[in-house]
Motif scaffolding. Structure first.
Motif, PDB file in Angstrom:
ATOM      1  N   ALA B  68       0.841  -1.202   0.000  1.00  0.00           N
ATOM      2  CA  ALA B  68       0.000   0.000   0.000  1.00  0.00           C
ATOM      3  C   ALA B  68       0.869   1.242   0.000  1.00  0.00           C
ATOM      4  O   ALA B  68       0.598   2.223  -0.702  1.00  0.00           O
ATOM      5  N   PHE B  69       1.942   1.186   0.796  1.00  0.00           N
ATOM      6  CA  PHE B  69       2.862   2.316   0.837  1.00  0.00           C
ATOM      7  C   PHE B  69       3.466   2.571  -0.538  1.00  0.00           C
ATOM      8  O   PHE B  69       3.525   3.705  -1.022  1.00  0.00           O
ATOM      9  N   LYS B  70       3.890   1.488  -1.180  1.00  0.00           N
ATOM     10  CA  LYS B  70       4.485   1.652  -2.512  1.00  0.00           C
ATOM     11  C   LYS B  70       3.483   2.222  -3.505  1.00  0.00           C
ATOM     12  O   LYS B  70       3.836   3.027  -4.364  1.00  0.00           O
ATOM     13  N   ILE B  71       2.231   1.779  -3.375  1.00  0.00           N
ATOM     14  CA  ILE B  71       1.233   2.237  -4.341  1.00  0.00           C
ATOM     15  C   ILE B  71       0.947   3.719  -4.149  1.00  0.00           C
ATOM     16  O   ILE B  71       0.887   4.500  -5.107  1.00  0.00           O
ATOM     17  N   TYR B  72       0.804   4.136  -2.903  1.00  0.00           N
ATOM     18  CA  TYR B  72       0.444   5.536  -2.676  1.00  0.00           C
ATOM     19  C   TYR B  72       1.629   6.471  -2.827  1.00  0.00           C
ATOM     20  O   TYR B  72       1.467   7.678  -2.836  1.00  0.00           O
ATOM     21  N   ASP B  73       2.841   5.915  -2.928  1.00  0.00           N
ATOM     22  CA  ASP B  73       4.028   6.738  -3.098  1.00  0.00           C
ATOM     23  C   ASP B  73       4.232   6.997  -4.582  1.00  0.00           C
ATOM     24  O   ASP B  73       5.008   6.330  -5.255  1.00  0.00           O
ATOM     25  N   PHE B  74       3.550   8.017  -5.084  1.00  0.00           N
ATOM     26  CA  PHE B  74       3.515   8.214  -6.528  1.00  0.00           C
ATOM     27  C   PHE B  74       4.850   8.643  -7.093  1.00  0.00           C
ATOM     28  O   PHE B  74       5.191   8.292  -8.217  1.00  0.00           O
ATOM     29  N   GLU B  86      -1.658  14.431  -1.907  1.00  0.00           N
ATOM     30  CA  GLU B  86      -2.613  15.198  -2.714  1.00  0.00           C
ATOM     31  C   GLU B  86      -3.116  14.387  -3.884  1.00  0.00           C
ATOM     32  O   GLU B  86      -4.321  14.390  -4.181  1.00  0.00           O
ATOM     33  N   THR B  87      -2.192  13.667  -4.551  1.00  0.00           N
ATOM     34  CA  THR B  87      -2.625  12.853  -5.690  1.00  0.00           C
ATOM     35  C   THR B  87      -3.606  11.787  -5.244  1.00  0.00           C
ATOM     36  O   THR B  87      -4.629  11.543  -5.913  1.00  0.00           O
ATOM     37  N   THR B  88      -3.312  11.145  -4.111  1.00  0.00           N
ATOM     38  CA  THR B  88      -4.222  10.111  -3.601  1.00  0.00           C
ATOM     39  C   THR B  88      -5.595  10.688  -3.317  1.00  0.00           C
ATOM     40  O   THR B  88      -6.619  10.123  -3.712  1.00  0.00           O
ATOM     41  N   LEU B  89      -5.595  11.834  -2.660  1.00  0.00           N
ATOM     42  CA  LEU B  89      -6.881  12.436  -2.292  1.00  0.00           C
ATOM     43  C   LEU B  89      -7.689  12.791  -3.529  1.00  0.00           C
ATOM     44  O   LEU B  89      -8.895  12.549  -3.596  1.00  0.00           O
ATOM     45  N   LYS B  90      -6.999  13.335  -4.522  1.00  0.00           N
ATOM     46  CA  LYS B  90      -7.729  13.711  -5.733  1.00  0.00           C
ATOM     47  C   LYS B  90      -8.269  12.478  -6.436  1.00  0.00           C
ATOM     48  O   LYS B  90      -9.373  12.499  -6.973  1.00  0.00           O
ATOM     49  N   ALA B  91      -7.487  11.381  -6.402  1.00  0.00           N
ATOM     50  CA  ALA B  91      -7.980  10.160  -7.044  1.00  0.00           C
ATOM     51  C   ALA B  91      -9.177   9.606  -6.299  1.00  0.00           C
ATOM     52  O   ALA B  91     -10.115   9.087  -6.905  1.00  0.00           O
ATOM     53  N   GLU B 101      -9.656  22.955   0.819  1.00  0.00           N
ATOM     54  CA  GLU B 101     -10.110  21.770   1.554  1.00  0.00           C
ATOM     55  C   GLU B 101      -9.082  20.659   1.450  1.00  0.00           C
ATOM     56  O   GLU B 101      -8.792  19.962   2.424  1.00  0.00           O
ATOM     57  N   VAL B 102      -8.528  20.501   0.247  1.00  0.00           N
ATOM     58  CA  VAL B 102      -7.492  19.492   0.056  1.00  0.00           C
ATOM     59  C   VAL B 102      -6.330  19.762   0.994  1.00  0.00           C
ATOM     60  O   VAL B 102      -5.833  18.867   1.684  1.00  0.00           O
ATOM     61  N   LYS B 103      -5.923  21.027   1.029  1.00  0.00           N
ATOM     62  CA  LYS B 103      -4.783  21.387   1.880  1.00  0.00           C
ATOM     63  C   LYS B 103      -5.099  21.078   3.331  1.00  0.00           C
ATOM     64  O   LYS B 103      -4.271  20.543   4.070  1.00  0.00           O
ATOM     65  N   PHE B 104      -6.324  21.399   3.732  1.00  0.00           N
ATOM     66  CA  PHE B 104      -6.695  21.178   5.127  1.00  0.00           C
ATOM     67  C   PHE B 104      -6.687  19.703   5.470  1.00  0.00           C
ATOM     68  O   PHE B 104      -6.168  19.299   6.513  1.00  0.00           O
ATOM     69  N   VAL B 105      -7.242  18.901   4.563  1.00  0.00           N
ATOM     70  CA  VAL B 105      -7.291  17.461   4.846  1.00  0.00           C
ATOM     71  C   VAL B 105      -5.879  16.905   4.958  1.00  0.00           C
ATOM     72  O   VAL B 105      -5.582  16.109   5.853  1.00  0.00           O
ATOM     73  N   ILE B 106      -4.998  17.343   4.046  1.00  0.00           N
ATOM     74  CA  ILE B 106      -3.635  16.813   4.107  1.00  0.00           C
ATOM     75  C   ILE B 106      -2.939  17.255   5.388  1.00  0.00           C
ATOM     76  O   ILE B 106      -2.202  16.472   6.008  1.00  0.00           O
ATOM     77  N   ASP B 107      -3.224  18.469   5.801  1.00  0.00           N
ATOM     78  CA  ASP B 107      -2.658  18.913   7.088  1.00  0.00           C
ATOM     79  C   ASP B 107      -3.128  18.016   8.212  1.00  0.00           C
ATOM     80  O   ASP B 107      -2.346  17.621   9.086  1.00  0.00           O
ATOM     81  N   GLN B 108      -4.417  17.700   8.199  1.00  0.00           N
ATOM     82  CA  GLN B 108      -4.953  16.843   9.246  1.00  0.00           C
ATOM     83  C   GLN B 108      -4.304  15.471   9.222  1.00  0.00           C
ATOM     84  O   GLN B 108      -3.943  14.915  10.269  1.00  0.00           O
TER      85      GLN B 108
END
Lengths: 785, 144
Positions: B68-74, B86-91, B101-108
């Motif tokens: 999973a780590f390898k997959i999400y490590d774009f 960010e790429t994961t969230l957008k996907a 909102e994206v920035k906030f979620v990633i901060d969280q």
């Protein structure tokens, strides 16, 4: 990935308790996880190369070892190491976990060889150990095969004698295990159906069907067990033996629903089983009364073992390992949000939307900043909640009373009137119909009430709803059980058969209601939704259906003692429900937008199943020990209690036969022995609890370790910056008291445990840098080693 | 298939992407890249087998979290940095969240998981938080 070749450093792994316990991550701080990107630390790598280069001529990396020892993360380990030497080392064959080593796969082999214990050199143990070790490596299958092969060829195979035998047995057993697993896959029940369901609806819906399959798979072997031991001998005896049969009653179709008539005196119920000693094989007697009781006991014990094991496993995974209530809500959505099993476009669109909604909800609740409801609102809310709970209790007592009333008025009088053959089918079915309708209707009332209660999260609302529904079912069953044991047993001649019939009717009517629900709520809604736009297709109500499953299974357990063929009926019912629900789901239902994370609810379902099972066991046990069995039918005629049959006949016979058994049984029955057993069990409980507390403390320590590993980076960065700055300030790095003084003044990381050690260390590093005179401040990167 | 063929005959990426099990997966391209030998996405039989063995029910948690780590490590730097998240969230949300909102979620997410506060998730941290996500094993699973 890393220019920094620190693979030599891996030999310095210190064997602390963390490693041996098999539960830690690899604590090698110099692995490439420390340095974020090489561009940032190219200067660092140069510096370190310098250090290494200078020491290369000295022949050993003492400065590296020192560096490791002084890192902040290691301080904790040094403390723990001291404590670890006093701990009892658990000698287990569990390999320590390998963390991600993306660039060091070739050294995996050496790692395994290094971590082997000495006495694992025999090929048999080694291959077993390797299997479990190699399983956790994140590399490709072919590499794993190569690693295992290359290690195994180095080990000598046994030549003769016992080790050779063990080795061959091991190989043969592995071969058969493989063949068995391949065969098992063919037997995987309903695999294609589950695939289709999961593809279109996701994992939460498919979990209901998996639960159904699991319940079915519990029922089948235990039923076969009792079937062979109990039912077949009774059948044989009735055909070939000297049992007097009742007059033939003609079979009518309605009998399938009511359980009376033809079925009444059949193998289905308790009343059929004879109390005579059967002699199926001449010379050996088969006492039905003992067989009946022990088979039933075996059935319940088997179910207990299976249920207990699965509940504990579920609890461990979802409560303990997850650390209770999840706090990482955002990360959890991230990492377990996407359901990899989805294969249909509709479901995936819905999933995207539901993830979006989830993020939005979390953002909204975060910004809303958990409204501290003012006092007025709070008191109003609590008032409403108390009222609703009071209402629920009132409804509970009402339902209990209705059950009792219907049972006394209709069921018993009906049964008693049966003697004159004037019973009506409707009256016999009255009680089950009333029960099932209460179970369907009253939860609707709760759902209405819950709109006012305003629980803080939909999950909590779901749990409260489930609890209320199960409380209803439990109460009604309890009232029924009381009615049967107190009233029916004294009024009806063959009351066990009566109880068996009642439960059979409950099961059948429950099936009818489930099918009816499927038909009306799901099928009709689809028809209506096609006609009128404002009616939507139904969503699959997972929780409600699972609770129905639990209810029907607990009926099976309750009724087994009185109707030994009941599990067969329940098995057929489950199969029917599966197919009906599956086709209804695919044709009539729409996938829901709400994402139901079902991990904890699964534990709760298994928990309810377990609780109801225990309650059924208690009820049946009560009837065995305290209620007088009927005199005209069944294997226990003319005994005062069923337990007495065992006591007087079997045990006293054994007691008379062998004085040794007499002594033992007297000891076992004495209060001292029982107290001793209880105390022992409490001690085991206390011990396991202490271990779990210490594990929790260990987890906290490891968390601190992780945090301090991060501090390593800052420590090293600071160190290198300082060395560079000092070196540049001087222009050229030449030995001199100024540099030594500057380095001595360097205040390292402010960890108290390491203040003095830090300065000593800095001096040593300075020595090593100054050891060989360098022309410039920066090292020459061309030094190869 | 002979032993040699199993590692040499490759299925191209666009055929794999249309496989029913992967068709709807927003990460399908990255999955194929991770499991293929040469990171192009064309998989040989061995790689195919690896992929489904990792996604099966019997794969242990360590393997699943590693992959999973390898997959999400774009970007492939062994860390889940902000761009990866960010790429994961957008996907996951099909680009429907707004930028802040994206920035906030990633901060969280970083706040919840980043223990050494370097703005990135290393594998140790990732594995640590995965062990507290009980649903991970059930969702990271392709049924065949």
């Amino acid at each position: 990935m890393s220019n920094l070749d620190v693979s030599d450093v891996s030999g310095i792994k210190s064997e602390t308790a963390f490693h041996k316990s098999g539960s830690s991550t690899d604590l090698n701080p110099m692995s490439n996880e420390i340095f974020p990107s090489m561009s940032q630390f190219s200067a660092a790598s140069d510096e370190f190369k310098t250090i290494r280069a200078t020491n290369y001529f000295r022949g050993y990396d003492w400065s590296m070892a020192e560096l490791l020892q002084k890192l902040p993360s290691r301080q904790l380990e040094n403390v723990a190491d001291l404590a670890a030497r006093t701990l009892l080392r658990k000698k287990s064959l569990k390999p320590h976990r390998m963390t991600l080593r993306l660039s060091r796969e070739d050294s995996l082999e050496d790692d395994i060889m290094g971590s082997l214990d000495q006495d694992l050199q025999s090929a048999t143990d080694l291959s077993g150990y390797l299997d479990s070790a190699v399983r956790t490596f994140p590399t490709t299958l072919s590499k794993k095969r190569n690693i295992k092969h290359s290690i195994l060829v180095k080990v000598k195979k046994p030549e003769r004698g016992l080790p050779l035998l063990k080795y061959r047995l091991n190989k043969v057993s592995k071969y058969f295990m493989l063949k068995w697993r391949q065969f098992n896959r063919l037997l995987d029940l309903w695999r294609s159906h589950l695939l289709i369901i999961e593809g279109s609806f996701g994992t939460s819906v498919v979990s209901y069907f998996i639960f159904l399959k699991w319940v079915l798979l519990i029922n089948v072997p235990v039923f076969l067990f009792t079937f062979t031991l109990l039912v077949i001998p009774a059948l044989l005896y009735s055909w070939y033996g000297s049992q007097k049969l009742e007059d033939d009653v003609s079979f009518s179709f309605l009998d399938l629903f009511t359980g009376c008539g033809y079925l009444e005196n059949s193998i289905m119920y308790y009343g059929f089983y004879t109390n005579q000693t059967m002699e199926l094989v001449p010379g050996h007697s088969y006492e039905m009364k003992y067989v009946y009781l022990f088979t039933c006991a075996g059935y319940y014990i088997l179910c207990l073992i299976i249920l207990g094991y699965s509940y504990l496993r579920s609890y461990r995974i979802y409560y303990i390992e997850a650390g209770g209530p999840t706090i990482n809500c955002y990360f959890n959505i991230f990492v377990s949000g996407w359901d990899y099993g989805i294969t249909s476009n509709e479901a995936s669109q819905l999933k995207h939307k539901s993830l979006y909604n989830e993020f939005k909800e979390n953002l909204y609740s975060h910004h809303k900043k958990k409204s501290f409801r003012d006092k007025d609102e709070l008191t109003k809310l609590w008032l409403i909640r108390t009222l609703t709970w009071l209402l629920v209790i009132v409804m509970l007592t009402l339902s209990g009373y209705i059950t009792y009333f219907v049972s006394t008025e209709l069921s018993i009088t009906n049964k008693l009137a049966e003697e004159s053959k004037s019973y009506s089918t409707l009256k016999t079915l009255a009680m089950p119909i009333v029960l099932s309708s209460i179970q369907q209707l009253f939860p609707l009332v709760f759902s209405f009430l819950e709109l006012y209660e305003e629980y803080s999260s939909p999950k909590k609302q779901l749990y409260v709803h489930m609890f209320r529904a199960m409380a209803f079912k439990g109460t009604m069953l309890a009232v029924l059980v009381y009615f049967w044991f107190a009233v029916a047993s004294s009024n009806i001649e063959c009351w066990e058969t009566f109880v068996g019939e009642e439960i059979y009717r409950l099961v059948i009517v429950d099936l009818i209601f489930v099918l009816g629900y499927s038909f009306f709520m799901e099928f009709m809604r689809k028809i209506c939704s096609q006609r009128w736009e404002w009616i939507k297709k139904a969503e699959f109500a997972i929780a409600q259906h699972t609770l129905e499953l639990i209810y029907s299974q607990s009926l099976c357990w309750l009724g087994f003692f009185f109707a030994p063929l009941l599990p067969l009926v329940v098995i057929m019912k489950l199969v029917l429900i599966f197919y009906v629900k599956r086709f209804s789901l695919m044709n009539n239902c729409t996938p829901s937008v709400k994402s139901c994370r079902d991990s904890r609810t699964h534990t709760i379902f298994v928990g309810y199943l377990f609780i109801f099972f225990l309650l059924c066991c208690i009820a049946v046990g009560y009837s065995i020990v305290l209620i007088k069995p009927s005199n005209v039918c069944g294997p226990y005629q003319n005994y005062s209690t069923i337990y007495e049959a065992i006591n007087t006949d079997m045990i006293s016979r054994w007691r008379n036969d062998s004085p040794a058994f007499n002594e033992i049984s007297q000891v076992v029955n004495s209060p001292g022995f029982v107290a001793g057993v209880l105390i022992f069990m409490f001690m085991v409980l206390y011990y396991t609890r202490t271990i779990s507390i210490s594990h929790r403390a260990m987890v906290e320590q490891l968390q601190l370790q992780l945090i301090s590993e991060g501090k390593d980076k800052k420590f090293l960065m600071n160190l290198l910056n300082q060395v560079k700055i000092r070196g540049h300030k001087q222009g050229i790095l030449h030995p001199g008291p100024v540099l030594q003084k500057a380095l001595a003044d360097y205040s390292g990381p402010a960890t108290a445990s390491d203040a003095h050690g830090g300065k000593v260390f800095i001096r040593m590093v300075a020595d090593s840098i100054l050891g060989s005179p360098l022309p410039t401040g920066r090292s020459s990167p061309s030094q190869q080693y | 298939m002979s032993y040699n063929e199993s590692s040499m005959v490759k299925i191209p990426l666009d055929v794999l992407e249309n496989m029913p099990e992967l068709k709807e997966n927003p990460f399908r391209r990255r999955i194929c890249q991770v499991f293929s030998d040469d990171a192009t996405g064309d998989m040989a039989f061995d790689d195919f087998l690896d992929m489904f063995s990792v996604f099966s029910e019997a794969a242990p948690r360590e393997i699943k979290s590693a992959y999973a780590f390898k997959i999400y490590d774009f970007d492939g730097d062994n860390f889940l940095g902000r761009s990866d998240l960010e790429t994961t969230l957008k996907a996951l949300t099909q680009n429907s969240l707004k930028t802040e909102e994206v920035k906030f979620v990633i901060d969280q997410v970083l706040e919840e998981t980043d223990l050494d506060s370097d703005g990135m998730l290393s594998y140790i941290e990732f594995e640590h938080v995965i062990s507290r996500a009980p649903d991970f094993l059930t969702t990271f699973h392709i049924r065949i």
